[in-house]
Design an enzyme around this catalytic site. Structure first.
Site, short mmCIF file in Angstrom:
data_model
loop_
_atom_site.label_atom_id
_atom_site.label_comp_id
_atom_site.label_asym_id
_atom_site.label_seq_id
_atom_site.Cartn_x
_atom_site.Cartn_y
_atom_site.Cartn_z
N ASP A 87 0.83 -1.38 -0.02
CA ASP A 87 -0.20 -0.02 0.06
C ASP A 87 0.78 1.18 -0.04
O ASP A 87 1.87 1.46 0.97
CB ASP A 87 -0.87 0.10 1.15
CG ASP A 87 -2.09 0.87 1.17
OD1 ASP A 87 -2.49 1.31 0.28
OD2 ASP A 87 -2.48 1.46 2.42
N HIS A 88 0.54 2.22 -0.80
CA HIS A 88 1.14 3.35 -1.04
C HIS A 88 2.86 3.28 -0.86
O HIS A 88 3.79 3.84 -0.20
CB HIS A 88 1.20 4.27 0.23
CG HIS A 88 -0.28 4.75 0.28
ND1 HIS A 88 -0.81 5.81 -0.56
CD2 HIS A 88 -1.44 4.33 1.02
CE1 HIS A 88 -2.09 5.97 -0.27
NE2 HIS A 88 -2.55 5.06 0.59
N ASP A 109 2.94 5.00 -5.35
CA ASP A 109 2.21 6.32 -5.25
C ASP A 109 2.90 7.43 -5.72
O ASP A 109 3.65 8.12 -5.00
CB ASP A 109 1.78 6.40 -3.79
CG ASP A 109 0.85 7.65 -3.57
OD1 ASP A 109 0.55 8.43 -4.53
OD2 ASP A 109 0.25 7.83 -2.24
N GLU A 139 -1.72 5.99 -8.60
CA GLU A 139 -2.84 7.19 -8.23
C GLU A 139 -2.66 8.32 -9.20
O GLU A 139 -1.52 8.83 -9.47
CB GLU A 139 -2.59 7.35 -6.69
CG GLU A 139 -3.62 8.21 -6.32
CD GLU A 139 -3.66 8.43 -4.62
OE1 GLU A 139 -3.36 7.57 -4.20
OE2 GLU A 139 -4.06 9.61 -4.39
N ASN A 259 -10.31 0.82 0.01
CA ASN A 259 -9.14 0.70 0.90
C ASN A 259 -9.94 1.21 2.49
O ASN A 259 -10.39 2.18 2.39
CB ASN A 259 -8.10 1.62 0.71
CG ASN A 259 -7.12 1.14 -0.66
OD1 ASN A 259 -7.60 0.33 -1.34
ND2 ASN A 259 -6.12 1.47 -0.65
#
Ligand code: G3H
Ligand code: 13P
Ligand code: ZN
Length: 312
Positions: A87-88, A109, A139, A259
């Site tokens: 994530d990210h 990201d 993103e 999310n």
């Protein structure tokens, strides 16, 4: 290590089914045994696909080997449709590290970068990840990051629907996180009637009709957890999330990954605070962590059934 050896799948096949059958795949963040077991047990009990999301800081907290040991211990079968997702991710190197550990999906990201730099960064990651059949989320547009009510500030910029086709074509990304008014953390809204920008979502979905769109910062911030925290020594006044009806509406319009991190953090904290307040003499972590687990499990089941519609 190949993610398939863990029984994991990438997100491409999960999203293909979600798009056809109009549901969203939940991405819940985990960082220890309690969060992971609550998420996987809820997914298994509801027969839902699930994305196990790990942030860079959560990976550092667990340590590479312990995190992998826990995934190994789940004994996953590929037909359970479980993905392990970074994530990210903030750099190419971080994504490569995750892929080498056995992640089946990564997010790079670059949302705070200028358009061309974001494109270049995502492209380097997709070129690498796709060689290993790992899917990549990018993103476009930026969410505001709100950690507590004192740092609420609107630094978000909505995704421009005119950019999305160009961005996806140039990056080769497999899914796209968009900014339509959600934000990270527990202080997302000043009032209950603030709406997401469905007009922007409509335009993006028109441009990318068959493409998996992702909503970050989508926690609902359940009032019962906020009250339980505040009634038992916590201090989270004015915590407010995204209304479930708005998330359901987003799911109908091609959002196929949602999310959630804060809702489980809240359930965890509420369970611990309530248990310790009721029994101040308790010093057995298994007791208050069981209460934390129960709150998180119930939240995952509820959101899978009533927001994601991913239960089979
Ligand atoms: O979107 C961010 C997630 O909530 C992860 O946060 O870096 O504190 O683990 P974290
Ligand atoms: P929340 O803070 O709304 O749970 O968002 C989590 C998230 O977007 C993780 O990437
Ligand atoms: Zn996020």
């Amino acid at each position: 290590m190949d993610y398939k050896d863990f029984g994991l799948v990438n997100t491409k096949q999960i999203f293909a089914d979600a798009l056809v059958n109009h549901y969203a795949v939940p991405a819940f963040n985990f960082y220890n045994m309690e969060t992971l077991s609550a998420i996987i047990n809820a997914a298994r009990d509801t027969h839902s696909p699930v994305i196990l999301a790990v942030s860079e800081s959560a990976l550092k907290y667990m340590g590479d080997d312990l995190m992998r040991g826990m995934i190994w211990g789940l004994n996953l079968k590929s037909n359970e449709n479980v993905a392990l997702h970074l994530d990210h991710g903030t750099s190419f190197e971080s994504c490569v590290h995750a892929i080498k550990l056995g992640f089946s999906s990564v997010m790079i990201d670059g949302s705070k970068l200028p358009f061309d730099e974001n494109v270049n960064l995502v492209r380097t990651v997709t070129d690498y990840a796709h060689k290993y059949d790992v899917s990549v989320e990018a993103e476009l547009g930026a969410l505001s990051g709100i950690e507590d009510e004192n740092t609420r500030g609107d630094t978000s910029s909505y995704t421009d629907p005119n950019d999305v086709v160009n961005f996806v074509n140039q990056t080769n990304a497999d899914s796209l996180a968009i900014a339509i008014g959600t934000s990270h953390g527990a202080y997302k809204r000043k009032s209950d009637d603030e709406e997401l920008r469905f007009d922007i979502l409509d335009k993006i979905a028109e441009q990318l009709p068959e493409f998996p769109l992702v909503l970050h910062g989508a926690s609902t911030v359940p009032a019962r957890f906020v009250s339980a925290i505040n009634d038992n020594g916590g201090k989270m006044p004015n915590a407010r999330g995204i209304a479930p009806e708005q998330l359901r509406r987003a799911v109908e319009k091609n959002i196929c990954k949602i999310n959630i991190d804060s809702d489980l953090r809240l359930g965890f904290t509420a369970g611990v605070r309530e248990t310790l307040s009721k029994k101040p003499e308790n010093f057995n972590p298994r007791e208050y962590l069981s209460a934390a687990y129960e709150n998180m499990y119930a939240t995952c089941v509820d959101e899978i059934k009533n927001i994601m519609h991913s239960a089979k």
